[in-house]
Design a protein around this motif. Structure first.
Motif, PDB file in Angstrom:
ATOM      1  N   GLN A  67      32.085  79.139   0.311  1.00 46.77           N
ATOM      2  CA  GLN A  67      30.977  78.368  -0.256  1.00 46.77           C
ATOM      3  C   GLN A  67      30.612  77.175   0.628  1.00 46.77           C
ATOM      4  OE1 GLN A  67      29.236  79.256  -2.928  1.00 46.77           O
ATOM      5  NE2 GLN A  67      30.527  81.057  -3.241  1.00 46.77           N
ATOM      6  N   THR A  68      31.605  76.579   1.247  1.00 47.68           N
ATOM      7  CA  THR A  68      31.355  75.365   2.032  1.00 47.68           C
ATOM      8  C   THR A  68      30.823  75.675   3.421  1.00 47.68           C
ATOM      9  OG1 THR A  68      33.145  74.229   0.848  1.00 47.68           O
ATOM     10  CG2 THR A  68      32.407  73.260   2.938  1.00 47.68           C
ATOM     11  N   PHE A  69      31.392  76.668   4.083  1.00 40.81           N
ATOM     12  CA  PHE A  69      31.100  76.866   5.501  1.00 40.81           C
ATOM     13  C   PHE A  69      30.265  78.112   5.818  1.00 40.81           C
ATOM     14  CE2 PHE A  69      35.278  74.635   5.433  1.00 40.81           C
ATOM     15  CZ  PHE A  69      34.880  73.461   6.062  1.00 40.81           C
ATOM     16  N   ILE A  70      30.161  79.044   4.877  1.00 46.12           N
ATOM     17  CA  ILE A  70      29.560  80.335   5.216  1.00 46.12           C
ATOM     18  C   ILE A  70      28.234  80.590   4.509  1.00 46.12           C
ATOM     19  CG2 ILE A  70      29.943  82.824   5.342  1.00 46.12           C
ATOM     20  CD1 ILE A  70      31.864  81.202   7.059  1.00 46.12           C
ATOM     21  N   THR A  71      28.208  80.454   3.180  1.00 48.19           N
ATOM     22  CA  THR A  71      27.066  80.963   2.408  1.00 48.19           C
ATOM     23  C   THR A  71      25.827  80.093   2.482  1.00 48.19           C
ATOM     24  OG1 THR A  71      27.940  79.885   0.411  1.00 48.19           O
ATOM     25  CG2 THR A  71      28.546  82.188   0.791  1.00 48.19           C
ATOM     26  N   HIS A  72      25.884  78.957   3.154  1.00 50.10           N
ATOM     27  CA  HIS A  72      24.676  78.128   3.268  1.00 50.10           C
ATOM     28  C   HIS A  72      23.683  78.707   4.268  1.00 50.10           C
ATOM     29  CE1 HIS A  72      27.147  76.808   6.657  1.00 50.10           C
ATOM     30  NE2 HIS A  72      26.031  76.414   7.241  1.00 50.10           N
ATOM     31  N   ARG A  73      24.102  79.730   5.021  1.00 50.00           N
ATOM     32  CA  ARG A  73      23.212  80.352   5.993  1.00 50.00           C
ATOM     33  C   ARG A  73      22.977  81.816   5.614  1.00 50.00           C
ATOM     34  NH1 ARG A  73      28.234  79.575   8.799  1.00 50.00           N
ATOM     35  NH2 ARG A  73      29.238  81.511   9.475  1.00 50.00           N
TER      36      ARG A  73
END
Length: 717
Positions: free
Chosen positions: A530-536
């Protein structure tokens, strides 16, 4: 007993499934004499009041069969669809109290192990010295030998063979080389130990499910009485791909007065060697009324024959017949793959062929071939459906990065980290997504800066590896503001998670206090994603791999939680995490990076599959491209038998090796006939003079390549 069952036989595309549905509809509607007889002379209730049990060979076929049956019957009867293995599992769980009573087990409700978890736990249970003895007999990794042994258990259970007979079968086998008596006895001891350990902890595997079903559930009077009350008819499609114990089930159901409808293909049995026993299963037809479907007017209607006989029969077809057979030839394999993509593009763009009417099949599809074909076709604007393309999820950089992050969060995992892994983690976790302006930024930490940070700011330590402050690198000013901010964000996130790692004490079954970390690694993985991957934006293959990672982790710790309750000396959480990371890094866990829908033939995409996958899914296409027509792999039908599979075929007495030339040739020809029966228009025999390793190719289909009409294509990619 023959009047209560129907045996429908025919070749590929002869209408077996349609005939099954017709007989089912006639029975349900009370239109057939057979149904009327059953209703008046037996205790079977009205069809509308009973449950019809629909069997299919695999999950995809099950869904399609249920849909067709539902459309045909329009709610006149309740339908329950399943596969043999799914049915065995559901029945064992439903009648678990009977198993507990018969085996005097503890009252744990069973939890089923996934195959990869099964392999990891078996490797941990069995002594390394025992596995080393097997490795001395025949080279192979510990994982390979563990998988072999577990496959033996599954094969034995599918065939209805007690585990106590495995050693004798191994000694009497004609495998080359034959396992010595002492090692055969060791294999049996290990499997019995594994069986007892699993049942003692309330754990089930596919092999144990089948073993419990045929030995303890099916023969039980209570089960038999309730079976006759629950099910009023059994309809089983493609029974040539069913295990031997399914025949035991159907024989018992007929004895109980439950009628049956079964379809069978004499040329089928694609899963023989993987647990199916078609020749033994064919004995069920002696109890049935036989219905032989008319043979379609094509080469697939031929009976079993040798390859030279088949080649001679096909001579006129090569000259001028349907389907038309062409050869597509190139010198190297890479040029061949490019030529295939170009010919597919020409067929679609020039001749108006729909993408969903084209299939590319081969006895094996290595990653290079899959990537080249998929990339080449997508570059030409053609979508591809890659059937069951399972790859180790460790091959994905995002998974490797998340595993490295776990090793930084939890103590005691420093031995699982090195500088290269840390550098890759920094690159993957800081890939920036879209900004508020809709722009996409480059990686916040590029590979060069990640390498410098890993070299100077990563502090290796067996217990407490650490990412040091960026100032630990004397020339940290060279890193740049964006990279420094991204690096600091990762450090702060790790510190936050470590701050939430609490220590809890619980009493074990033996009364001993056990301390463990309370923050489940599944939550750590989810937070990291959630923090490092799904924002893109993520591609479909990345989402599939991440889903498989989380599902695997959740299952792994569900099993871990069970074992903490049942085993006084079970591993610490740190040891379990190390086992989990090791399991993934060994490539045991796989995911499908190109997941497909069930209705593959309707979607506008070219199908890419091995011959085994293609036939197992019962697909058909107007156009087929046969990949690597010069490969020797065609002779093995594109499927690899499980180790020791021939030992458990009840249709063979004495035990024979199915890899001998005669059996192999028969199986090879059956595969060719099945493929020929699933094409309506044309076939391209795709041949390269040189294989991947640069060696000349002279496989069995080379003779067909020489006979076929040549087609020259200039790659234009």
């Amino acid at each position: 007993m023959g009047t209560s069952a129907t045996w429908i036989t025919g070749t590929v595309r002869s209408g077996k499934t349609e005939a099954l549905l017709e007989h089912l509809a006639a029975w349900v509607q009370g239109e057939s004499v057979e149904a009327q007889t059953l209703l008046t002379e037996s205790t079977v209730r009205s069809p509308s009041e009973g449950v019809v049990l629909l069997f299919a060979a695999n999950a995809d076929n099950r869904t399609q069969l249920l849909q067709r049956a539902s459309d045909r019957l329009k709610g006149l009867v309740r339908l329950q669809s399943t596969t043999p293995l799914a049915f065995f599992e559901s029945e064992v769980l439903l009648f678990w109290p009977l198993v507990i009573e018969r085996l005097n087990l503890r009252g744990y409700f069973p939890v089923r192990l996934r195959p990869e978890t099964e392999q990891a736990l078996a490797l941990k249970l069995w002594a390394q010295d025992d596995i080393a003895r097997l490795q001395c007999f025949e080279a192979g990794s510990a994982d390979q030998w563990v998988r072999r042994l577990l496959d033996l258990l599954q094969l034995a259970s599918a065939s209805g063979t007690p585990l106590t007979q495995i050693a004798d079968l191994l000694v009497r086998s004609e495998m080359d080389p034959v396992l010595p008596a002492d090692l055969a006895a060791l294999v049996q001891v290990l499997l019995l130990k594994w069986q007892a350990w699993c049942l003692g902890h309330g754990l089930l595997t596919y092999g144990l499910v089948m073993d419990l079903f045929w030995q303890y559930v099916l023969p039980h009077p209570t089960y038999q009485r309730q079976f006759g009350q629950r099910f009023k008819l059994i309809a089983a499609d493609d029974t040539d791909n069913y295990p031997a114990i399914a025949k035991l089930l159907f024989e018992q159901s007929l004895k109980l007065g439950v009628p049956g409808i079964f379809t069978f293909s004499e040329l089928g049995g694609i899963r023989e060697g993987l647990g199916a026993d078609p020749r033994y299963f064919a004995g069920l037809k002696e109890r049935c009324t036989l219905v032989e479907l008319p043979l379609p007017l094509d080469v697939a209607s031929l009976g079993p024959c040798s390859f030279p006989e088949l080649t001679a029969i096909l001579q006129p077809t090569f000259a001028a017949g349907q389907p038309m057979i062409y050869s597509l030839q190139e010198t190297s394999r890479i040029r061949l793959l490019q030529a295939i993509a170009q010919e597919v593009h020409t067929a679609i763009a020039v001749q108006g062929i729909r993408p969903q009417d084209i299939a590319i099949v081969g006895p094996g599809l290595d990653p290079i071939a899959r990537y080249t074909l998929i990339d080449g076709l997508q570059h030409l604007g053609i979508a591809v459906q890659s059937i069951h393309d399972q790859r180790p999820i460790q091959s994905a950089a995002v998974v490797r990065a998340l595993l490295a992050l776990l090793a930084l969060v939890y103590p005691g995992l420093g031995h699982l980290l090195d500088v290269e892994q840390v550098a890759e983690m920094l690159v993957v976790l800081t890939a920036a997504g879209p900004t508020e302006n809709g722009l996409t930024l480059p990686h916040s930490i590029d590979p060069i800066r990640a390498g410098l940070l890993a070299d100077y700011c990563f502090k290796p330590h067996p217990q407490h590896p650490e990412l040091l402050p960026i100032e630990a690198y004397e020339r940290w000013d060279r890193i740049g503001h964006n990279a420094a901010q991204a690096y600091g964000r990762i450090r702060n996130w790790i510190a936050q998670q470590q701050g939430q790692l609490g220590i809890s004490t619980t009493a074990s079954p033996g009364g001993t206090a056990i301390a463990y970390l309370t923050l489940n690694p599944v939550f750590i993985l989810d937070r990291a994603i959630q923090t490092f991957i799904t924002h893109r934006p993520l591609a479909l293959d990345q989402l599939s791999i991440l889903r498989e990672l989380i599902e695997t982790a959740q299952h792994f710790w569900d099993i871990d939680a069970r074992l903490r309750k049942t085993d006084v000396q079970w591993s610490t959480l740190t040891e379990t995490i190390a086992d989990f990371i090791g399991l993934l890094r060994r490539g045991v866990i796989t995911a499908n990076p190109y997941p497909t829908s069930l209705d593959r033939q309707i979607r506008p995409a070219v199908t890419l599959a091995t011959t085994f996958q293609y036939l197992n899914a019962r697909l058909s296409h107007p156009w087929q491209f046969w990949l690597d027509a010069g490969s020797q792999l065609w002779q093995y039908s594109g499927a690899v038998d499980l180790w020791g599979a021939a030992l458990f075929l009840k249709s063979q007495t004495p035990v024979q090796d199915r890899t001998d030339p005669e059996n192999r040739d028969l199986r090879f020809c059956n595969t060719l006939l099945e493929l020929l029966g699933r094409v309506q228009d044309r076939i391209y025999l795709c041949y390269s003079e040189l294989s991947t390793n640069g060696q000349p190719q002279m496989g069995p289909l080379t003779a067909w390549v020489d006979l076929a009409q040549p087609l020259l294509v200039e790659p234009n990619m």
